[in-house]
Motif scaffolding. Structure first.
Motif, mmCIF file in Angstrom:
data_model
loop_
_atom_site.group_PDB
_atom_site.id
_atom_site.type_symbol
_atom_site.label_atom_id
_atom_site.label_comp_id
_atom_site.label_asym_id
_atom_site.label_seq_id
_atom_site.Cartn_x
_atom_site.Cartn_y
_atom_site.Cartn_z
ATOM 1 N N GLN A 107 -8.754 -1.668 26.809
ATOM 2 C CA GLN A 107 -7.324 -1.980 27.217
ATOM 3 C C GLN A 107 -7.050 -0.224 28.464
ATOM 4 O O GLN A 107 -6.574 -0.827 30.327
ATOM 5 C CB GLN A 107 -6.677 -1.387 26.687
ATOM 6 N N PHE A 108 -7.432 0.844 27.867
ATOM 7 C CA PHE A 108 -7.487 2.150 28.436
ATOM 8 C C PHE A 108 -8.264 2.342 29.938
ATOM 9 O O PHE A 108 -7.869 2.973 30.574
ATOM 10 C CB PHE A 108 -7.985 3.225 27.429
ATOM 11 N N ASP A 109 -9.064 1.918 29.378
ATOM 12 C CA ASP A 109 -9.841 1.704 31.447
ATOM 13 C C ASP A 109 -9.882 0.602 32.210
ATOM 14 O O ASP A 109 -9.499 1.118 33.134
ATOM 15 C CB ASP A 109 -11.675 1.188 30.537
ATOM 16 N N GLU A 110 -8.879 -0.404 31.616
ATOM 17 C CA GLU A 110 -8.560 -1.117 32.485
ATOM 18 C C GLU A 110 -7.062 -0.767 32.905
ATOM 19 O O GLU A 110 -7.261 -0.592 34.422
ATOM 20 C CB GLU A 110 -7.590 -1.866 32.053
ATOM 21 N N TYR A 111 -6.424 0.557 32.473
ATOM 22 C CA TYR A 111 -5.272 0.618 32.913
ATOM 23 C C TYR A 111 -5.510 2.316 33.567
ATOM 24 O O TYR A 111 -4.744 2.399 34.660
ATOM 25 C CB TYR A 111 -3.966 1.393 31.969
ATOM 26 N N ALA A 112 -6.492 3.231 33.751
ATOM 27 C CA ALA A 112 -7.095 4.064 34.105
ATOM 28 C C ALA A 112 -8.047 3.751 35.679
ATOM 29 O O ALA A 112 -7.184 3.827 36.896
ATOM 30 C CB ALA A 112 -8.329 5.227 33.785
ATOM 31 N N ARG A 113 -8.311 2.203 35.410
ATOM 32 C CA ARG A 113 -8.470 1.830 36.682
ATOM 33 C C ARG A 113 -7.648 1.103 37.965
ATOM 34 O O ARG A 113 -7.673 1.847 38.715
ATOM 35 C CB ARG A 113 -9.583 0.411 36.284
ATOM 36 N N GLU A 114 -6.787 0.840 37.351
ATOM 37 C CA GLU A 114 -5.842 0.861 37.907
ATOM 38 C C GLU A 114 -5.041 1.541 38.190
ATOM 39 O O GLU A 114 -4.127 1.874 39.605
ATOM 40 C CB GLU A 114 -4.594 -0.316 36.931
ATOM 41 N N LEU A 115 -4.443 2.943 37.877
ATOM 42 C CA LEU A 115 -4.067 4.125 37.926
ATOM 43 C C LEU A 115 -4.927 4.468 39.460
ATOM 44 O O LEU A 115 -3.866 5.018 40.648
ATOM 45 C CB LEU A 115 -3.981 5.466 37.058
ATOM 46 N N ARG A 116 -6.532 4.874 39.319
ATOM 47 C CA ARG A 116 -7.432 5.070 40.194
ATOM 48 C C ARG A 116 -6.372 4.287 41.659
ATOM 49 O O ARG A 116 -6.400 4.591 42.959
ATOM 50 C CB ARG A 116 -8.446 5.076 40.151
ATOM 51 N N ARG A 117 -6.934 2.969 41.575
ATOM 52 C CA ARG A 117 -6.309 1.791 42.491
ATOM 53 C C ARG A 117 -4.954 1.954 43.133
ATOM 54 O O ARG A 117 -4.772 1.793 44.390
ATOM 55 C CB ARG A 117 -6.206 0.471 41.911
ATOM 56 N N ALA A 118 -3.709 2.551 42.347
ATOM 57 C CA ALA A 118 -2.558 2.617 42.912
ATOM 58 C C ALA A 118 -2.297 4.161 44.191
ATOM 59 O O ALA A 118 -2.290 4.159 44.731
ATOM 60 C CB ALA A 118 -1.507 2.701 41.861
#
Length: 160
Positions: A107-118
């Protein structure tokens, strides 16, 4: 990433020397060093994924060997039923905790990936806004001397 390491994925004298020596000794070594210099900074995610996959494979092997040992000759059992039951419950609890931690990591990896994308999207939007501002043609009013930006349909310079 530790930027003080002697060999790191960057154009340093040490990595260039290793690349040249690699080409002289055996050409694939030189290409491997060149690839490390160019794409080495992307290895962290790759190593993490490979480690996670191999951990899963070896965990499966460990579970299989534990089950085989218990089923085969019972060497994993101590003979004390109360202790063996307690140990089994604790191992199950630890496996559940590990599963929860693995889920949280995912979940954290997905969250960090989404933050980088944003963040990337925000930077791109700012770039496009600045680019559009700088490309907008201006028109000077001869009577007042004020500059106005021409917008809307027909904003190309060739439309005037």
């Amino acid at each position: 990433m530790n930027t003080s390491a002697l060999i790191r994925p960057a154009w340093t004298p040490a990595t260039i020397a290793l690349m040249v020596v690699g080409f002289m000794v055996f050409w694939p070594l030189g290409f491997a060093m060149l690839a490390y210099i160019i794409w080495g900074d992307r290895l962290d995610g790759f190593k993490r994924d490979v480690n996670r996959a191999t951990d899963g494979i070896f965990a499966g092997c460990r579970r299989g060997s534990d089950k085989a040992a218990r089923w085969g000759n019972g060497s994993a059992r101590t003979g004390n039923v109360a202790f063996d039951d307690w140990r089994e419950k604790e191992l199950e609890r630890l496996n559940e905790e590990r599963r929860k931690l693995d889920e949280m990591l995912t979940q954290f990896d997905e969250y960090a990936r989404e933050l980088r994308r944003a963040k990337d999207q925000d930077e791109f939007d700012r770039f496009m806004a600045n680019r559009n501002k700088s490309k907008a043609p201006t028109k000077t009013d001869p009577g007042t001397g004020t500059t106005t930006t021409k917008r809307g349909k027909g904003s190309n310079l060739l439309d005037d």
